[in-house]
Design an enzyme around this catalytic site. Structure first.
Site, PDB file in Angstrom:
ATOM      1  CD  GLU A   1      50.923  40.288  45.890  1.00  0.00           C
ATOM      2  OE1 GLU A   1      50.022  39.583  46.358  1.00  0.00           O
ATOM      3  OE2 GLU A   1      51.395  40.205  44.795  1.00  0.00           O
TER       4      GLU A   1
ATOM      5  CG  HIS B   1      42.593  43.684  44.505  1.00  0.00           C
ATOM      6  ND1 HIS B   1      43.295  44.816  44.353  1.00  0.00           N
ATOM      7  CD2 HIS B   1      43.408  42.687  44.387  1.00  0.00           C
ATOM      8  CE1 HIS B   1      44.484  44.699  44.515  1.00  0.00           C
ATOM      9  NE2 HIS B   1      44.700  43.291  44.485  1.00  0.00           N
TER      10      HIS B   1
ATOM     11  NE  ARG C   1      44.481  41.592  48.073  1.00  0.00           N
ATOM     12  CZ  ARG C   1      44.779  40.767  47.226  1.00  0.00           C
ATOM     13  NH1 ARG C   1      43.804  39.751  46.903  1.00  0.00           N
ATOM     14  NH2 ARG C   1      45.797  40.679  46.635  1.00  0.00           N
TER      15      ARG C   1
ATOM     16  NE  ARG D   1      42.617  35.313  47.990  1.00  0.00           N
ATOM     17  CZ  ARG D   1      43.230  35.944  47.104  1.00  0.00           C
ATOM     18  NH1 ARG D   1      44.593  35.153  46.756  1.00  0.00           N
ATOM     19  NH2 ARG D   1      43.142  36.930  46.513  1.00  0.00           N
TER      20      ARG D   1
HETATM   21  P1  FAD Z   1      39.300  29.440  37.511  1.00  0.00           P
HETATM   22  O1  FAD Z   1      40.839  29.704  37.278  1.00  0.00           O
HETATM   23  O2  FAD Z   1      38.565  30.621  37.644  1.00  0.00           O
HETATM   24  O3  FAD Z   1      38.813  28.323  36.594  1.00  0.00           O
HETATM   25  C1  FAD Z   1      37.500  28.129  36.692  1.00  0.00           C
HETATM   26  C2  FAD Z   1      37.053  27.173  35.563  1.00  0.00           C
HETATM   27  O4  FAD Z   1      35.690  26.539  35.686  1.00  0.00           O
HETATM   28  C3  FAD Z   1      37.079  27.989  34.280  1.00  0.00           C
HETATM   29  O5  FAD Z   1      37.465  26.945  33.101  1.00  0.00           O
HETATM   30  C4  FAD Z   1      35.398  27.825  33.941  1.00  0.00           C
HETATM   31  O6  FAD Z   1      34.984  28.004  32.522  1.00  0.00           O
HETATM   32  C5  FAD Z   1      34.879  26.503  34.459  1.00  0.00           C
HETATM   33  N1  FAD Z   1      33.527  26.614  34.945  1.00  0.00           N
HETATM   34  C6  FAD Z   1      32.823  27.449  35.815  1.00  0.00           C
HETATM   35  N2  FAD Z   1      31.407  27.015  35.691  1.00  0.00           N
HETATM   36  C7  FAD Z   1      31.298  25.924  34.942  1.00  0.00           C
HETATM   37  C8  FAD Z   1      30.326  25.377  34.514  1.00  0.00           C
HETATM   38  N3  FAD Z   1      29.053  25.486  34.666  1.00  0.00           N
HETATM   39  N4  FAD Z   1      30.396  24.370  33.262  1.00  0.00           N
HETATM   40  C9  FAD Z   1      31.562  24.144  33.022  1.00  0.00           C
HETATM   41  N5  FAD Z   1      32.597  24.973  33.344  1.00  0.00           N
HETATM   42  C10 FAD Z   1      32.655  25.743  34.241  1.00  0.00           C
HETATM   43  N6  FAD Z   1      45.488  34.755  43.149  1.00  0.00           N
HETATM   44  C11 FAD Z   1      46.964  34.516  43.558  1.00  0.00           C
HETATM   45  O7  FAD Z   1      47.324  33.836  44.371  1.00  0.00           O
HETATM   46  N7  FAD Z   1      47.727  35.436  43.090  1.00  0.00           N
HETATM   47  C12 FAD Z   1      47.346  36.404  42.252  1.00  0.00           C
HETATM   48  O8  FAD Z   1      48.407  37.122  41.976  1.00  0.00           O
HETATM   49  C13 FAD Z   1      46.292  36.447  41.936  1.00  0.00           C
HETATM   50  N8  FAD Z   1      45.849  37.555  41.150  1.00  0.00           N
HETATM   51  C14 FAD Z   1      44.538  37.736  40.660  1.00  0.00           C
HETATM   52  C15 FAD Z   1      44.091  38.637  39.809  1.00  0.00           C
HETATM   53  C16 FAD Z   1      42.805  38.780  39.144  1.00  0.00           C
HETATM   54  C17 FAD Z   1      42.336  39.837  38.325  1.00  0.00           C
HETATM   55  C18 FAD Z   1      41.980  37.786  39.733  1.00  0.00           C
HETATM   56  C19 FAD Z   1      40.484  37.723  39.033  1.00  0.00           C
HETATM   57  C20 FAD Z   1      42.098  36.773  40.616  1.00  0.00           C
HETATM   58  C21 FAD Z   1      43.523  36.839  41.215  1.00  0.00           C
HETATM   59  N9  FAD Z   1      44.000  35.874  42.054  1.00  0.00           N
HETATM   60  C22 FAD Z   1      45.263  35.601  42.343  1.00  0.00           C
HETATM   61  C23 FAD Z   1      42.875  34.673  42.291  1.00  0.00           C
HETATM   62  C24 FAD Z   1      43.332  33.421  41.572  1.00  0.00           C
HETATM   63  O9  FAD Z   1      43.514  33.793  40.264  1.00  0.00           O
HETATM   64  C25 FAD Z   1      41.964  32.488  41.523  1.00  0.00           C
HETATM   65  O10 FAD Z   1      41.508  32.157  42.934  1.00  0.00           O
HETATM   66  C26 FAD Z   1      42.219  31.252  40.938  1.00  0.00           C
HETATM   67  O11 FAD Z   1      43.158  31.254  39.576  1.00  0.00           O
HETATM   68  C27 FAD Z   1      41.075  30.237  40.801  1.00  0.00           C
HETATM   69  O12 FAD Z   1      41.641  28.941  40.054  1.00  0.00           O
HETATM   70  P2  FAD Z   1      40.466  27.832  39.859  1.00  0.00           P
HETATM   71  O13 FAD Z   1      41.093  26.699  39.209  1.00  0.00           O
HETATM   72  O14 FAD Z   1      40.008  27.740  41.431  1.00  0.00           O
HETATM   73  O15 FAD Z   1      39.280  28.455  39.030  1.00  0.00           O
HETATM   74  C1  SIN Z   2      47.156  41.134  43.137  1.00  0.00           C
HETATM   75  O1  SIN Z   2      47.994  40.778  42.295  1.00  0.00           O
HETATM   76  O2  SIN Z   2      47.141  42.290  43.871  1.00  0.00           O
HETATM   77  C2  SIN Z   2      46.416  40.044  43.452  1.00  0.00           C
HETATM   78  C3  SIN Z   2      46.751  38.928  44.321  1.00  0.00           C
HETATM   79  C4  SIN Z   2      45.863  38.050  44.850  1.00  0.00           C
HETATM   80  O3  SIN Z   2      44.557  38.168  44.694  1.00  0.00           O
HETATM   81  O4  SIN Z   2      46.317  37.279  45.555  1.00  0.00           O
END
Ligand code: FAD
Ligand code: SIN
Length: 570
Positions: free
Chosen positions: A153, A281, A329, A425
């Site tokens: 990427e 993105h 990006r 990032r």
């Molecule tokens: P999340 O997975 O978002 O979990 C947050 C949790 O907190 C949820 O369960 C939610 O319900 C809970 N929560 C929030 N507020 C409250 C509240 N007030 N009370 C109770 N619960 C609450 N990163 C990569 O490294 N590679 C990728 O390929 C990639 N692709 C992506 C594609 C997309 C479309 C997106 C949106 C993001 C992508 N990212 C990628 C980024 C990555 O997915 C996220 O940064 C990461 O998954 C975040 O994980 P997390 O556990 O911090 O939060």
């Molecule tokens: C993507 O798959 O392009 C998203 C990857 C990322 O947000 O790290």
């Protein structure tokens, strides 16, 4: 170095006062609930994405006799994690890759603001964490020889992205939830909204940003079963609440990404860092009239050879950067923004026609199907794409162990600012960061838990004087206004006048929403709006303090960088 902003910071945000009476506004995300059966827990984890679940599993393995409570405001898997497509960046082949290369790529993307020592920990501890999730059951694609396939990427100097087709996050979330279900000492509560962190403030003490040793005793939650605000006491609390994308009109993030954890930590007077660095993105699928979550076309598609084209058919990235379509990006998103402004259109095109058809469908079956569903056959037609808010690089400031400035409170995953990402990032570093720093939180919490007692004299939530809100429109309209303000004035390209305008408009939204919050019974929608206004405020504030263009923050009034790179800490 960091710039510590104390003066002129909104300090009138206080933690709440009231109870919720009836379910006022039913929505998709909060339509059902599970009983709360525990009021005290050893480890309280807020969030069921990759960060929260990894932490919970580790605690459950290490402490079979301790209770771990995971709370999520939606269904268990409705998280940013579930939507991750491209994969997880990790050094796994010493012949083509090295820790040094991954560190360098991360530092280059971060544009002078990464903490190099922290980046080294991310990169060097990454392989062990990926091994762990494989042991917990996550599957990554392999070739015919049984070797892991590695994608590439933007900003990466080697093929190093492990993936599960184009649904990597879904696979990781599945494996994590399955592992969680195998531990009897983990309780996962769905549809339970955490409202605020409990600190000395709730015991009647005056707390300011300068108060030493602010302590977290647990949280207040909106209990959808009883429609009251309950308290849960904990020895250790972990914020793993994910991103903030919903603050913008177009985002790749699901509806849960409303920045609740960052807003709560800020209200509790915790330190927040670098919120101006919002990553857009470059290639979200453009669907006319769509509001809310936009479907992502993973960067890995460009890694396979797809090219961006403008409305004249020109593959314009060659005019912007020598790395062309695989530039970092921020560069690609700004180039698209500039092309859209030049042509007055709402999207550009992504051309995948040169990619081998079988190969494309094997690696990206979900994207292929999604495009077909809107009438685009990617082998013959171009995909309409536009940038969308995607990732928050800043967040709750933590040390190398994930500890926040509030005692007994940790943060990991997207809501944390660990020092890994700096001003931008590197693609696919966030899933890795979530796992590496969830582990670090666990190691630190493990060494402290035996010495932490429950604080029992916490008052119940007081809802005196509140009445039921009369009109949902007050909330929905304010949300639209917020998203409009943030998208138009605090988007990919900023300047001082736009930031001042945004600030003034947010002030009004803030005052109106606080009035509503103080006078009416709370609902998840009102709580989210309040949190999102706080996030908007933090982004604008940090952006206004940064008198330069660096990484994801591009201000046309300051085309160059300041000689000394500084973090902004609120
Ligand atoms: P999340 O997975 O978002 O979990 C947050 C949790 O907190 C949820 O369960 C939610 O319900 C809970 N929560 C929030 N507020 C409250 C509240 N007030 N009370 C109770 N619960 C609450 N990163 C990569 O490294 N590679 C990728 O390929 C990639 N692709 C992506 C594609 C997309 C479309 C997106 C949106 C993001 C992508 N990212 C990628 C980024 C990555 O997915 C996220 O940064 C990461 O998954 C975040 O994980 P997390 O556990 O911090 O939060
Ligand atoms: C993507 O798959 O392009 C998203 C990857 C990322 O947000 O790290």
């Amino acid at each position: 170095f960091f710039f510590q902003a104390e003066d002129g910071i909104r300090d009138d945000l206080v933690t709440g006062v009231q109870t919720c009476a009836l379910p006022i506004f039913p929505t998709r995300a909060f339509s059902s609930f599970t009983f709360l059966i525990m009021q005290q827990t050893d480890f309280l984890v807020i969030g069921s994405g990759i960060a929260g679940l990894s932490f919970a599993i580790k605690c459950a393995e290490e402490f079979p006799d301790r209770k771990i409570l995971v709370i999520t405001k939606a269904t268990a898997d409705e998280t940013n994690t579930k939507y991750a497509q491209g994969g997880i960046a990790v050094v796994s082949d010493p012949e083509t890759d090295s820790f040094e290369k991954h560190v360098d790529d991360t530092l280059i993307a971060g544009d002078g603001l990464c903490n190099e020592a922290i980046v080294r920990k991310l990169v060097e501890e990454g392989p062990a964490r990926v091994e762990e999730i494989i042991e917990w059951g996550a599957r990554f694609d392999k070739d015919d020889q049984g070797t892991y396939k590695k994608g590439k990427e933007g900003g990466h100097s080697a093929h190093r992205i492990l993936h599960h087709k184009d649904v990597t996050g879904q696979e990781m979330e599945r494996a994590l939830l399955q592992a969680v279900a195998s531990f009897s000492n983990i309780q996962l509560i769905k549809h339970c909204f955490v409202v605020d962190l409990i600190t000395q403030h709730h015991r009647g003490f005056l707390i300011t940003k300068s108060t030493p040793d602010i302590i977290c005793y647990g949280v207040y939650v909106l209990n959808r079963e009883t429609n009251t605000i309950d308290k849960i006491l904990s020895r250790v609390t972990v914020l793993a609440t994910g991103g903030v994308g919903q603050v913008y009109r177009a985002t790749t993030n699901p509806v849960i990404a409303t920045g609740d954890g960052v807003a709560m930590a800020y209200r509790a007077k915790g330190r927040i860092e670098n919120m101006e660095f919002i990553q857009f993105h470059p290639t979200a699928l453009y669907e006319p009239g769509l509001r809310g979550q936009a479907f992502l076309i993973t960067e890995a598609v460009r890694g396979e050879g797809a090219k961006l084209r403008n409305h004249q058919g020109d593959d314009f990235m060659r005019h912007y950067d020598t790395r062309k379509d695989l530039a970092p990006r921020d560069i690609v998103a700004r180039a698209i923004d500039s092309e859209m402004k030049k042509s007055g259109t709402e999207h550009v095109w992504l051309d995948c026609r040169s990619i081998d058809q079988k190969r494309f469908r094997e690696h990206f079956p979900n994207i292929y199907e999604k495009c077909l569903s809107i009438g685009v056959n990617i082998h013959q037609q171009l995909i309409p794409v536009a940038p969308a808010a995607h990732y928050s690089c800043g967040g709750i400031k933590t040390n190398e162990w994930g500890a926040t400035s509030i005692v007994n409170l940790y943060a990991c995953g997207e809501c944390a600012s660990t020092g890994v990402h700096g001003a931008n990032r590197l693609a696919s570093n966030s899933l890795l960061e979530a796992m590496v720093f969830a582990h670090r939180c666990f190691v630190d919490a493990k060494s402290k838990i035996a010495h932490i007692d429950f604080q029992l004299d916490i008052p119940d939530w007081n809802a005196k004087g509140t009445t039921e809100p009369r009109e949902m429109i007050l909330i929905t309209q304010s949300l639209k206004e917020l998203q409009q303000i943030m998208s138009d004035y605090v988007g990919i390209v900023r300047n001082d006048i736009r930031l001042q305008r945004a600030s003034r408009r947010l002030d009004l939204l803030f005052e109106e929403t606080e009035q509503l919050y103080q006078s009416t019974t709370v609902s998840p929608q009102l709580l989210e709006l309040r949190n999102m206004i706080t996030i908007g405020y933090l982004i604008v504030k940090c952006a206004s303090f940064r008198k330069e263009s660096r990484g994801l923050h591009y201000n046309t009034d300051y085309a160059t960088k300041q000689p000394m790179a500084q973090n902004i800490v609120l």
